[in-house]
Write a protein that holds these residues in place. Structure first.
Motif, mmCIF file in Angstrom:
data_model
loop_
_atom_site.group_PDB
_atom_site.id
_atom_site.type_symbol
_atom_site.label_atom_id
_atom_site.label_comp_id
_atom_site.label_asym_id
_atom_site.label_seq_id
_atom_site.Cartn_x
_atom_site.Cartn_y
_atom_site.Cartn_z
ATOM 1 N N THR A 133 21.896 -9.119 -3.468
ATOM 2 C CA THR A 133 20.732 -8.384 -3.958
ATOM 3 C C THR A 133 21.094 -6.933 -4.235
ATOM 4 O OG1 THR A 133 19.959 -7.658 -1.776
ATOM 5 C CG2 THR A 133 19.220 -9.832 -2.538
ATOM 6 N N ARG A 134 20.285 -6.325 -5.077
ATOM 7 C CA ARG A 134 20.411 -4.883 -5.300
ATOM 8 C C ARG A 134 19.038 -4.350 -5.651
ATOM 9 N NH1 ARG A 134 20.635 -2.389 -10.491
ATOM 10 N NH2 ARG A 134 20.250 -3.914 -12.113
ATOM 11 N N HIS A 135 18.760 -3.145 -5.179
ATOM 12 C CA HIS A 135 17.531 -2.466 -5.578
ATOM 13 C C HIS A 135 17.722 -1.974 -6.999
ATOM 14 C CE1 HIS A 135 15.031 -2.256 -1.931
ATOM 15 N NE2 HIS A 135 16.197 -2.505 -1.346
ATOM 16 N N VAL A 136 16.718 -2.202 -7.824
ATOM 17 C CA VAL A 136 16.762 -1.742 -9.205
ATOM 18 C C VAL A 136 16.159 -0.342 -9.224
ATOM 19 C CG1 VAL A 136 15.987 -2.186 -11.563
ATOM 20 C CG2 VAL A 136 16.520 -4.111 -10.043
ATOM 21 N N PRO A 137 16.913 0.660 -9.672
ATOM 22 C CA PRO A 137 16.382 2.030 -9.689
ATOM 23 C C PRO A 137 15.092 2.110 -10.509
ATOM 24 C CG PRO A 137 18.740 2.035 -10.152
ATOM 25 C CD PRO A 137 18.290 0.607 -10.180
ATOM 26 N N GLU A 138 14.156 2.908 -10.008
ATOM 27 C CA GLU A 138 12.877 3.091 -10.691
ATOM 28 C C GLU A 138 13.109 3.574 -12.122
ATOM 29 O OE1 GLU A 138 8.737 5.554 -10.070
ATOM 30 O OE2 GLU A 138 10.028 5.151 -8.351
ATOM 31 N N GLY A 146 0.783 -1.229 0.000
ATOM 32 C CA GLY A 146 0.000 0.000 0.000
ATOM 33 C C GLY A 146 0.815 1.280 0.000
ATOM 34 N N LYS A 147 2.065 1.222 0.437
ATOM 35 C CA LYS A 147 2.863 2.430 0.592
ATOM 36 C C LYS A 147 4.013 2.561 -0.395
ATOM 37 C CE LYS A 147 1.920 2.644 5.509
ATOM 38 N NZ LYS A 147 2.480 2.642 6.841
ATOM 39 N N ARG A 148 4.430 1.467 -1.011
ATOM 40 C CA ARG A 148 5.627 1.551 -1.839
ATOM 41 C C ARG A 148 5.625 0.490 -2.933
ATOM 42 N NH1 ARG A 148 10.031 -1.238 2.020
ATOM 43 N NH2 ARG A 148 8.638 -2.830 2.772
ATOM 44 N N GLU A 149 6.503 0.731 -3.888
ATOM 45 C CA GLU A 149 6.724 -0.211 -4.976
ATOM 46 C C GLU A 149 8.208 -0.178 -5.297
ATOM 47 O OE1 GLU A 149 5.382 -0.857 -9.616
ATOM 48 O OE2 GLU A 149 4.084 0.267 -8.263
ATOM 49 N N PHE A 150 8.810 -1.346 -5.430
ATOM 50 C CA PHE A 150 10.235 -1.406 -5.727
ATOM 51 C C PHE A 150 10.572 -2.734 -6.398
ATOM 52 C CE2 PHE A 150 9.538 -2.825 -1.411
ATOM 53 C CZ PHE A 150 10.273 -3.994 -1.322
ATOM 54 N N ALA A 151 11.759 -2.771 -6.968
ATOM 55 C CA ALA A 151 12.253 -3.988 -7.607
ATOM 56 C C ALA A 151 13.603 -4.345 -7.005
ATOM 57 C CB ALA A 151 12.384 -3.785 -9.113
ATOM 58 N N ILE A 152 13.817 -5.648 -6.836
ATOM 59 C CA ILE A 152 15.071 -6.160 -6.304
ATOM 60 C C ILE A 152 15.590 -7.226 -7.258
ATOM 61 C CG2 ILE A 152 16.194 -7.393 -4.409
ATOM 62 C CD1 ILE A 152 13.936 -6.392 -2.599
ATOM 63 N N GLU A 153 16.838 -7.067 -7.672
ATOM 64 C CA GLU A 153 17.485 -8.114 -8.453
ATOM 65 C C GLU A 153 18.226 -9.024 -7.478
ATOM 66 O OE1 GLU A 153 20.131 -8.571 -12.439
ATOM 67 O OE2 GLU A 153 20.823 -7.081 -10.997
ATOM 68 N N VAL A 154 18.110 -10.328 -7.687
ATOM 69 C CA VAL A 154 18.704 -11.312 -6.795
ATOM 70 C C VAL A 154 19.594 -12.258 -7.599
ATOM 71 C CG1 VAL A 154 18.252 -13.168 -5.137
ATOM 72 C CG2 VAL A 154 16.652 -11.239 -5.312
ATOM 73 N N CYS A 155 20.815 -12.449 -7.111
ATOM 74 C CA CYS A 155 21.691 -13.509 -7.608
ATOM 75 C C CYS A 155 21.694 -14.565 -6.511
ATOM 76 C CB CYS A 155 23.094 -12.994 -7.879
ATOM 77 S SG CYS A 155 23.144 -11.812 -9.237
ATOM 78 N N PHE A 156 21.145 -15.731 -6.812
ATOM 79 C CA PHE A 156 20.847 -16.776 -5.836
ATOM 80 C C PHE A 156 21.700 -18.007 -6.108
ATOM 81 C CE2 PHE A 156 18.645 -20.706 -4.889
ATOM 82 C CZ PHE A 156 18.118 -20.507 -3.623
ATOM 83 N N PHE A 157 22.302 -18.541 -5.056
ATOM 84 C CA PHE A 157 23.050 -19.791 -5.119
ATOM 85 C C PHE A 157 22.559 -20.645 -3.969
ATOM 86 C CE2 PHE A 157 25.590 -16.293 -6.626
ATOM 87 C CZ PHE A 157 26.012 -16.735 -7.871
ATOM 88 N N GLY A 158 21.890 -21.760 -4.262
ATOM 89 C CA GLY A 158 21.290 -22.543 -3.190
ATOM 90 C C GLY A 158 21.463 -24.029 -3.345
ATOM 91 N N ARG A 159 21.231 -24.722 -2.225
ATOM 92 C CA ARG A 159 21.217 -26.186 -2.178
ATOM 93 C C ARG A 159 19.871 -26.608 -1.617
ATOM 94 N NH1 ARG A 159 26.827 -28.851 -0.526
ATOM 95 N NH2 ARG A 159 25.900 -30.447 -1.821
ATOM 96 N N PHE A 160 19.309 -27.628 -2.228
ATOM 97 C CA PHE A 160 17.985 -28.096 -1.848
ATOM 98 C C PHE A 160 18.040 -29.545 -1.384
ATOM 99 C CE2 PHE A 160 17.203 -24.423 -4.382
ATOM 100 C CZ PHE A 160 16.021 -23.879 -3.893
#
Length: 150
Positions: free
Chosen positions: A132-137, A105-119
């Motif tokens: 992670t990094r915030h992607v500029p509007e 309700g208050k904000r909108e943003f984008a985050i780019e994620v580089c993910f390395f995981g084990r399942f």
């Protein structure tokens, strides 16, 4: 046995992230209603092993910290859209680069994620390292650069 089965890596990580988010906010992506009766800890356990360890931008979260981390999401109930740019698997490992568009309700943003995981074999997350990094509007992701000729 591979935790990914025959699921394409992009689909697996998208389903994992959006499924976890939907379970936290009550399954409707934040459009209304309450978060349901399921406890946050039970949701975390459904998607993560008991010994889970996530490190995002140098901040370590074990299971207890991950459960606590879900509280703001359950309260704000943001909408989440996800675009997976690339993903690959090897054994129980998955590497991916994706962007999450988040709106509440208050904000909108984008985050780019580089993910390395084990399942785990059952598909639950055991270990993850994320940058992670915030992607500029107003910024779009540029297409991936073509691979250099050998």
């Amino acid at each position: 046995m591979s935790p990914f089965g025959t699921t394409e890596p992009r689909r697996f990580i998208a389903d994992f992230v959006t499924g976890f988010h939907a379970a936290l906010v009550g399954g409707d992506g934040g459009d209304g209603g309450d978060c349901g009766d399921e406890e946050a800890a039970a949701i975390v356990d459904r998607f993560h092993t008991p010994d889970v360890e996530q490190i995002a931008d140098g901040h370590r979260m074990d299971r207890a910290k991950l459960v606590a981390h879900t509280r703001p999401t359950r309260k704000r109930r943001p909408k989440l859209e996800m675009t997976v740019h690339e993903a690959l698997t090897a054994g129980d490992r998955l590497a991916a680069r994706y962007t999450m568009q988040v709106r509440d309700g208050k904000r909108e943003f984008a985050i780019e994620v580089c993910f390395f995981g084990r399942f785990a074999p059952d598909g639950r997350l055991r270990r993850a390292r994320m940058l992670t990094r915030h992607v500029p509007e107003g910024t779009r992701h540029l297409p991936d650069a073509p691979e250099a000729a050998a």
